[in-house]
Write a protein that holds these residues in place. Structure first.
Motif, mmCIF file in Angstrom:
data_model
loop_
_atom_site.group_PDB
_atom_site.id
_atom_site.type_symbol
_atom_site.label_atom_id
_atom_site.label_comp_id
_atom_site.label_asym_id
_atom_site.label_seq_id
_atom_site.Cartn_x
_atom_site.Cartn_y
_atom_site.Cartn_z
ATOM 1 N N PRO A 175 12.240 -86.469 36.293
ATOM 2 C CA PRO A 175 12.665 -85.754 35.085
ATOM 3 C C PRO A 175 13.597 -86.625 34.246
ATOM 4 C CG PRO A 175 12.863 -84.351 37.024
ATOM 5 C CD PRO A 175 12.555 -85.725 37.526
ATOM 6 N N PRO A 176 13.327 -86.737 32.939
ATOM 7 C CA PRO A 176 14.174 -87.595 32.099
ATOM 8 C C PRO A 176 15.586 -87.054 31.973
ATOM 9 C CG PRO A 176 12.670 -86.317 30.751
ATOM 10 C CD PRO A 176 12.274 -86.062 32.169
ATOM 11 N N LYS A 177 16.534 -87.955 31.851
ATOM 12 C CA LYS A 177 17.927 -87.562 31.653
ATOM 13 C C LYS A 177 18.203 -87.378 30.170
ATOM 14 C CE LYS A 177 19.622 -90.056 35.713
ATOM 15 N NZ LYS A 177 20.567 -91.097 36.201
ATOM 16 N N PRO A 178 19.124 -86.496 29.814
ATOM 17 C CA PRO A 178 19.470 -86.334 28.396
ATOM 18 C C PRO A 178 19.980 -87.653 27.825
ATOM 19 C CG PRO A 178 20.369 -84.541 29.715
ATOM 20 C CD PRO A 178 19.858 -85.559 30.676
ATOM 21 N N PRO A 179 19.553 -88.005 26.613
ATOM 22 C CA PRO A 179 20.012 -89.261 26.023
ATOM 23 C C PRO A 179 21.477 -89.186 25.605
ATOM 24 C CG PRO A 179 18.725 -88.027 24.445
ATOM 25 C CD PRO A 179 18.643 -87.269 25.732
ATOM 26 N N ALA A 180 22.112 -90.331 25.488
ATOM 27 C CA ALA A 180 23.486 -90.380 24.986
ATOM 28 C C ALA A 180 23.504 -89.954 23.521
ATOM 29 C CB ALA A 180 24.046 -91.787 25.136
ATOM 30 N N GLN A 181 24.552 -89.242 23.123
ATOM 31 C CA GLN A 181 24.620 -88.726 21.753
ATOM 32 C C GLN A 181 24.604 -89.853 20.717
ATOM 33 O OE1 GLN A 181 27.231 -84.685 22.772
ATOM 34 N NE2 GLN A 181 27.906 -86.052 21.177
ATOM 35 N N LYS A 182 25.142 -91.016 21.069
ATOM 36 C CA LYS A 182 25.185 -92.137 20.128
ATOM 37 C C LYS A 182 23.848 -92.869 20.026
ATOM 38 C CE LYS A 182 29.480 -92.002 18.699
ATOM 39 N NZ LYS A 182 29.803 -91.800 17.260
#
Length: 299
Positions: A175-182
Motif C-alpha cells: 500500500p502506498p504511503k501518503p506523500p509529503a505535503q511539500k
C-alpha cells in the motif's frame, strides 16, 4: 616339488579328465566361460568407477568448495535512476499502464513506448542494465514474477524495462504511503461571487505546510451552488488530494485527466472556512517498512 612328483600329479589329472563324460566336460567348459564373462567386466567397471570418483573429487581428501551465496545489499532509492518502459507484447497501452504502476511505486519513468520491431522478448520482462545499474535492475525485477536481467554495457544507472510475450501483470505493490505535503502543489480557486475566499484559504493551507500554487478565480469557470469545495486531481495524486480534503470538511474529490501532482481546490457557495486544526480527523499511522534490499547473484 620334485620333477617326479609333478609328473605324477599331471598324470592323475589326465586320468580324472578321461574318466569324465562328454556332458560333464562340456558343463565344466561352460562354467569357466561364464565365470570369465562375469568377472572380467566387473573388474573393468569397478576400475572405471573408482577412476571417475577420483576424477570428480568424491574420493579426494581435499575439502569441497563452499557453494557461492548471493550478496544482499541495501537497494538504491526507487526514484534515484531513470526507467524506460518498452512494450513487445503486442497489447496496446501495456507500456503506459506499467509505467504508471512503476511511477506509483516511486520509480522515475522517463519513457513508455512500443519497442522496435527488431527487439523480441519471450520472458514476462527483460531488464537491460549496465555495470553500474545492476542493483537498480534487481530492484525493478522485484515488481514482476519471472523477470530476467541482461547486461548490455550501457553507462550509468538507467535501465530499460522491456515487457515480453509472457507478460500478464505486475506483482502486488505494498500500500502506498501518503506523500509529503511539500511534494505537490495546491491551487486554490474561487467559484463563488464572494471575494477573497481563495486568498484566505490559501494562506491557511500554506501555514499548515502545504506547497502553495496558484490562486484566484477558477480557470475552468465551475459553478458550485451546492458544494463546499471540489478537489480536482490526476490519477497519480489521489493520496495527495485526500490529504488536502482532510482540511476542508465536506469537500468532494474529482479525478481529472492530468499527469502531474498538482491539486486544485475549487471553493463552492457553501464554503465558509478551512476546517480548524482542533476539528481535524486524526491522521493515519504511517507504516514503517524495513529498508529494501537486493540480492546480487554470484560472480
Amino acid at each position: 616339488m620334485t620333477r617326479d612328483t609333478v609328473h605324477k600329479e599331471l598324470l592323475e589329472r589326465a586320468r580324472a579328465q578321461e574318466e569324465l563324460s562328454d556332458d560333464q566336460i562340456w558343463r565344466r567348459y561352460q562354467f569357466r566361460h561364464l565365470a570369465a564373462f562375469i568377472t572380467i567386466p566387473a573388474v573393468i567397471l569397478g576400475t572405471a568407477s573408482i577412476a571417475t570418483a577420483y576424477g570428480t573429487g568424491l574420493m579426494s581428501h581435499e575439502p569441497a568448495t563452499a557453494a557461492c551465496q548471493p550478496t544482499v545489499v541495501p537497494a538504491p532509492a526507487t526514484g534515484s535512476f531513470k526507467v524506460k518502459v518498452l512494450n513487445t507484447t503486442g497489447l496496446n497501452g501495456a507500456a503506459h499502464q506499467v509505467g504508471k504502476d512503476l511511477t506509483r511505486r516511486g520509480f522515475t519513468v522517463v519513457e513508455a513506448s512500443t519497442a522496435p520491431r527488431s527487439l523480441y522478448v519471450k520472458a514476462p520482462v527483460r531488464i537491460y542494465h549496465g555495470r553500474a545499474g545492476l542493483d537498480q535492475a534487481l530492484l525493478a525485477a522485484q515488481t514482476v514474477a519471472g523477470a530476467e536481467l541482461e547486461f548490455d554495457g550501457r553507462a550509468g544507472t538507467s535501465i530499460s524495462f522491456v515487457l515480453g510475450a509472457e507478460f500478464t501483470t505486475m506483482l502486488p505493490a505494498p500500500p502506498p504511503k501518503p506523500p509529503a505535503q511539500k511534494s505537490y502543489k495546491v491551487n486554490v480557486y474561487n467559484a463563488t461571487w464572494k471575494p477573497g475566499l481563495a486568498k484566505a484559504a490559501m494562506a491557511e493551507l500554506t501555514a499548515r505546510g502545504f506547497n502553495p500554487g496558484k490562486q484566484g478565480n477558477d480557470p475552468d469557470h465551475s459553478f458550485l451552488p451546492n458544494d463546499v469545495a471540489v478537489i480536482r486531481h490526476g490519477p497519480d495524486a489521489d493520496l495527495a488530494a485526500a490529504q488536502v480534503a482532510r482540511h476542508i470538511k465536506g469537500a468532494v474529490l474529482a479525478e481529472v485527466p492530468r499527469n502531474n501532482m498538482v491539486i486544485d481546490v475549487v471553493l463552492g457557495n457553501k464554503f465558509e472556512q478551512v476546517t480548524p486544526t482542533a476539528e481535524l480527523p486524526p491522521r493515519e499511522a504511517v507504516r514503517k517498512d524495513p529498508p529494501p534490499t537486493v540480492s546480487r547473484p554470484c560472480d
